[in-house]
Write a protein that holds these residues in place. Structure first.
Motif, PDB file in Angstrom:
ATOM      1  N   GLU A 107      14.687  11.940  -6.080  1.00 44.35           N
ATOM      2  CA  GLU A 107      16.070  12.822  -5.628  1.00 44.35           C
ATOM      3  C   GLU A 107      15.363  13.649  -4.527  1.00 44.35           C
ATOM      4  N   ALA A 108      14.118  14.242  -4.717  1.00 48.24           N
ATOM      5  CA  ALA A 108      13.414  15.180  -3.884  1.00 48.24           C
ATOM      6  C   ALA A 108      12.909  14.442  -2.587  1.00 48.24           C
ATOM      7  N   ILE A 109      12.591  13.205  -2.732  1.00 52.45           N
ATOM      8  CA  ILE A 109      12.137  12.398  -1.660  1.00 52.45           C
ATOM      9  C   ILE A 109      13.393  12.199  -0.605  1.00 52.45           C
ATOM     10  N   GLU A 110      14.452  11.858  -1.324  1.00 53.63           N
ATOM     11  CA  GLU A 110      16.024  11.485  -0.585  1.00 53.63           C
ATOM     12  C   GLU A 110      16.147  12.718   0.301  1.00 53.63           C
ATOM     13  N   GLY A 111      16.141  13.926  -0.519  1.00 52.19           N
ATOM     14  CA  GLY A 111      16.390  15.240   0.310  1.00 52.19           C
ATOM     15  C   GLY A 111      15.449  15.455   1.374  1.00 52.19           C
ATOM     16  N   ALA A 112      14.190  15.298   1.163  1.00 49.56           N
ATOM     17  CA  ALA A 112      13.238  15.612   2.235  1.00 49.56           C
ATOM     18  C   ALA A 112      13.677  14.733   3.463  1.00 49.56           C
ATOM     19  N   ILE A 113      14.078  13.261   3.064  1.00 53.71           N
ATOM     20  CA  ILE A 113      14.316  12.473   4.128  1.00 53.71           C
ATOM     21  C   ILE A 113      15.508  12.978   4.971  1.00 53.71           C
ATOM     22  N   LYS A 114      16.568  13.434   4.232  1.00 54.02           N
ATOM     23  CA  LYS A 114      17.745  13.914   4.979  1.00 54.02           C
ATOM     24  C   LYS A 114      17.321  15.261   5.594  1.00 54.02           C
ATOM     25  N   ALA A 115      16.820  16.021   5.068  1.00 55.83           N
ATOM     26  CA  ALA A 115      16.336  17.367   5.820  1.00 55.83           C
ATOM     27  C   ALA A 115      15.725  16.987   7.248  1.00 55.83           C
ATOM     28  N   ALA A 116      14.665  16.045   7.201  1.00 57.05           N
ATOM     29  CA  ALA A 116      14.196  15.702   8.334  1.00 57.05           C
ATOM     30  C   ALA A 116      14.855  15.232   9.466  1.00 57.05           C
ATOM     31  N   LYS A 117      15.891  14.015   8.939  1.00 61.18           N
ATOM     32  CA  LYS A 117      16.696  13.588  10.024  1.00 61.18           C
ATOM     33  C   LYS A 117      17.850  14.497  10.412  1.00 61.18           C
ATOM     34  N   LYS A 118      18.165  15.612   9.564  1.00 62.74           N
ATOM     35  CA  LYS A 118      19.348  16.513  10.347  1.00 62.74           C
ATOM     36  C   LYS A 118      18.729  17.418  11.145  1.00 62.74           C
ATOM     37  N   TYR A 119      17.316  17.847  10.921  1.00 63.79           N
ATOM     38  CA  TYR A 119      16.557  18.572  11.650  1.00 63.79           C
ATOM     39  C   TYR A 119      16.524  17.918  13.023  1.00 63.79           C
ATOM     40  N   ALA A 120      16.165  16.559  13.245  1.00 61.60           N
ATOM     41  CA  ALA A 120      16.246  16.029  14.342  1.00 61.60           C
ATOM     42  C   ALA A 120      17.349  15.927  14.996  1.00 61.60           C
ATOM     43  N   TYR A 121      18.550  15.681  14.070  1.00 60.17           N
ATOM     44  CA  TYR A 121      19.655  15.693  14.840  1.00 60.17           C
ATOM     45  C   TYR A 121      20.330  16.881  15.350  1.00 60.17           C
ATOM     46  N   THR A 122      20.056  18.033  14.832  1.00 62.99           N
ATOM     47  CA  THR A 122      20.332  19.416  15.123  1.00 62.99           C
ATOM     48  C   THR A 122      19.475  19.598  16.613  1.00 62.99           C
ATOM     49  N   ARG A 123      18.273  19.316  16.763  1.00 69.19           N
ATOM     50  CA  ARG A 123      17.313  19.589  17.873  1.00 69.19           C
ATOM     51  C   ARG A 123      17.902  18.688  18.946  1.00 69.19           C
ATOM     52  N   ASP A 124      18.226  17.363  18.680  1.00 69.32           N
ATOM     53  CA  ASP A 124      18.374  16.301  19.784  1.00 69.32           C
ATOM     54  C   ASP A 124      19.994  16.003  20.241  1.00 69.32           C
ATOM     55  N   GLY A 125      20.595  16.402  19.275  1.00 68.21           N
ATOM     56  CA  GLY A 125      22.285  16.124  19.221  1.00 68.21           C
ATOM     57  C   GLY A 125      22.706  14.930  19.187  1.00 68.21           C
ATOM     58  N   HIS A 126      21.861  14.047  18.531  1.00 63.28           N
ATOM     59  CA  HIS A 126      22.031  12.447  18.189  1.00 63.28           C
ATOM     60  C   HIS A 126      21.303  12.238  16.973  1.00 63.28           C
ATOM     61  N   ALA A 127      21.831  11.275  16.486  1.00 58.49           N
ATOM     62  CA  ALA A 127      20.925  10.435  15.095  1.00 58.49           C
ATOM     63  C   ALA A 127      20.180   9.359  15.517  1.00 58.49           C
ATOM     64  N   GLY A 128      19.724   8.480  14.999  1.00 55.27           N
ATOM     65  CA  GLY A 128      18.883   7.332  15.465  1.00 55.27           C
ATOM     66  C   GLY A 128      17.288   7.806  15.220  1.00 55.27           C
ATOM     67  N   HIS A 129      17.061   8.685  14.373  1.00 54.37           N
ATOM     68  CA  HIS A 129      15.477   8.928  14.429  1.00 54.37           C
ATOM     69  C   HIS A 129      14.766   7.949  13.624  1.00 54.37           C
ATOM     70  N   GLU A 130      13.595   7.900  13.596  1.00 50.24           N
ATOM     71  CA  GLU A 130      12.662   7.271  12.788  1.00 50.24           C
ATOM     72  C   GLU A 130      11.631   8.142  11.933  1.00 50.24           C
ATOM     73  N   ILE A 131      11.130   7.347  10.829  1.00 54.63           N
ATOM     74  CA  ILE A 131      10.074   7.991  10.102  1.00 54.63           C
ATOM     75  C   ILE A 131       8.901   7.092   9.926  1.00 54.63           C
ATOM     76  N   ILE A 132       7.628   7.747   9.987  1.00 55.15           N
ATOM     77  CA  ILE A 132       6.518   6.969   9.839  1.00 55.15           C
ATOM     78  C   ILE A 132       6.005   7.185   8.389  1.00 55.15           C
ATOM     79  N   ALA A 133       5.840   6.167   7.541  1.00 53.57           N
ATOM     80  CA  ALA A 133       5.309   6.211   6.249  1.00 53.57           C
ATOM     81  C   ALA A 133       4.134   5.398   6.077  1.00 53.57           C
ATOM     82  N   MET A 134       3.525   5.506   5.055  1.00 60.53           N
ATOM     83  CA  MET A 134       2.335   4.508   4.825  1.00 60.53           C
ATOM     84  C   MET A 134       2.438   3.352   3.937  1.00 60.53           C
ATOM     85  N   ASN A 135       1.344   2.502   4.457  1.00 60.20           N
ATOM     86  CA  ASN A 135       1.311   1.179   3.614  1.00 60.20           C
ATOM     87  C   ASN A 135       0.593   1.714   2.201  1.00 60.20           C
ATOM     88  N   HIS A 136       1.005   0.822   1.225  1.00 57.40           N
ATOM     89  CA  HIS A 136       0.403   1.018  -0.102  1.00 57.40           C
ATOM     90  C   HIS A 136       0.820   2.457  -0.959  1.00 57.40           C
TER      91      HIS A 136
END
Length: 397
Positions: A107-136
């Motif tokens: 659930e902490a990961i879920e919240g972190a993802i939502k916070a990052a998406k909302k930050y970008a949404y607030t900054r850019d005024g739109h959704a549709g952003h991407e996350i880079i994660a790691m293999n393995h």
């Protein structure tokens, strides 16, 4: 009821999502666990890096009992004192500015993802952003957490997952650079990869990703769920590198057995991300878990637990290195602090099972790594005892 009776009852009633060892644990004391037959086990797994203070710690237990007698749950419609104290302590330990308490690491990961998406949404005024994660990587079992977990074996049965996730190679800065676009809102990884095989991040990788994030206004999210809370010799593993994240996650030893997690962020992220109505939890941050977190952090600071980890780590590393040198099928040791892994060319699941027969609990990471994540209170004699029991298991391979 005997052990077989308990196991049969469990298999009849509990959904079979774990292939458990044939062992029914009953109680613990210090760094030892005892099963329903009274057999003693030296614990070098700590409930998967949870039980930082081992078992039967009276101060910790008394703090929880006292809170039970007062109040356990109120909901987040009201304030409560234990979680206010806990928040102040975790802020001090991490150097972050804001915290949201969850029920688990996932659930902490879920919240972190939502916070990052909302930050970008607030900054850019739109959704549709991407996350880079790691293999393995491994970040949890929910759909969102699976979406940023770089292991197809875990993902395939549950697709389609959350869109907009790209995977780079851990400790390969060029791989990350190639995946950055104007849609990238966050780069997420474990400071020390756990399930993927106990791989610490390199200093160059940490510093390089931080620089990329600063250049592109991308948020750095560090998963400290397993490697945090003193396990590596700093309260949080990123503190070894001097590379501060914008968002970080914590759980496991945060509550030392009480189910609690958290995601923390800087004030910059807090100002532009989650607002009332964006995120919530019924149980998260209730008085009971607040009392646990408050006491755990108080004890860790007062007892200088990170100093003890730094003191005992070289001895554990030395003994594991000697072990690797003694067996042809053990190839390398790697890790940071009391989060160590030994690579084996023989089946690690079988080794762990034989170790149990010798009275030692160790677990695995990935397909070929023996994982050592003991309680943080172990002493040299416990390392010696572990090595002695493990050798007996290895000699049977």
């Amino acid at each position: 009821m005997n052990k077989e009776g308990y196991i049969n009852e469990a298999e009849k009633n509990i959904l079979h999502t774990y292939n458990r060892f044939s062992l029914v644990l009953d109680h613990g004391e210090g760094v030892y666990l005892y099963d329903t037959d009274g057999k003693e086990y030296l614990d070098f797994a700590a409930g998967i890096a949870v039980q930082a203070f081992g078992y039967g710690n009276k101060e910790y237990g008394d703090a929880l009992k006292a809170q039970i007698d007062k109040i356990m749950h109120t909901s987040n419609l009201y304030y409560n004192v234990p979680i206010i104290h806990a928040a102040e302590r975790v802020k001090k330990a991490s150097g972050m500015d804001r915290v949201f308490f969850t029920n688990s690491g996932t659930e902490a990961i879920e919240g972190a993802i939502k916070a990052a998406k909302k930050y970008a949404y607030t900054r850019d005024g739109h959704a549709g952003h991407e996350i880079i994660a790691m293999n393995h990587s491994f970040h949890g079992r929910s759909i969102g957490a699976l979406s940023v977990t770089g292991n197809k074996h875990y993902q395939e049965p549950f697709e389609p997952l959350m869109p907009g996730v790209k995977f780079a190679d851990y400790n390969d800065l060029d791989s990350v650079k190639k995946r950055i676009t104007d849609k990238t809102c966050a780069i997420l990884f474990e400071t020390v990869q756990g399930e993927g095989g106990i791989y610490p991040a390199t200093k160059e990788f940490m510093e390089g990703v931080r620089k990329l994030c600063d250049e592109h206004d991308i948020l750095l999210i560090l998963d400290e769920i397993q490697c945090g809370m003193g396990r590596t010799g700093e309260m949080f593993a990123w503190q070894h590198y001097g590379v501060k994240p914008d968002i970080m996650t914590s759980a496991k030893a945060l509550g030392c057995g009480v189910p609690v997690g958290a995601f923390l962020m800087t004030e910059k992220v807090a100002e532009k991300s989650l607002k009332p109505g964006d995120h919530g939890t019924t149980y998260g941050g209730n008085p009971f878990v607040g009392a646990a977190v408050d006491k755990v952090l108080e004890m860790m600071e007062r007892d200088h637990i990170t100093d003890h980890v730094k003191e005992i780590t070289p001895y554990l590393e030395e003994k594991l290195d000697e072990l690797v040198a003694s067996y042809d099928f053990l190839t390398v040791r790697r890790g940071l602090g009391l989060m160590q892994g030994v690579v084996s060319e023989k089946p690690v699941g079988q080794i762990a099972a034989k170790a149990l027969e010798e009275g030692l609990i160790v677990i695995t990471a990935g397909s070929d790594v023996l994982r050592f994540v003991p309680p943080l209170i172990i002493e040299k004699q416990h390392v010696d005892e572990m090595i002695g029991k493990l050798k007996k298991a290895l000699d049977q391979m």
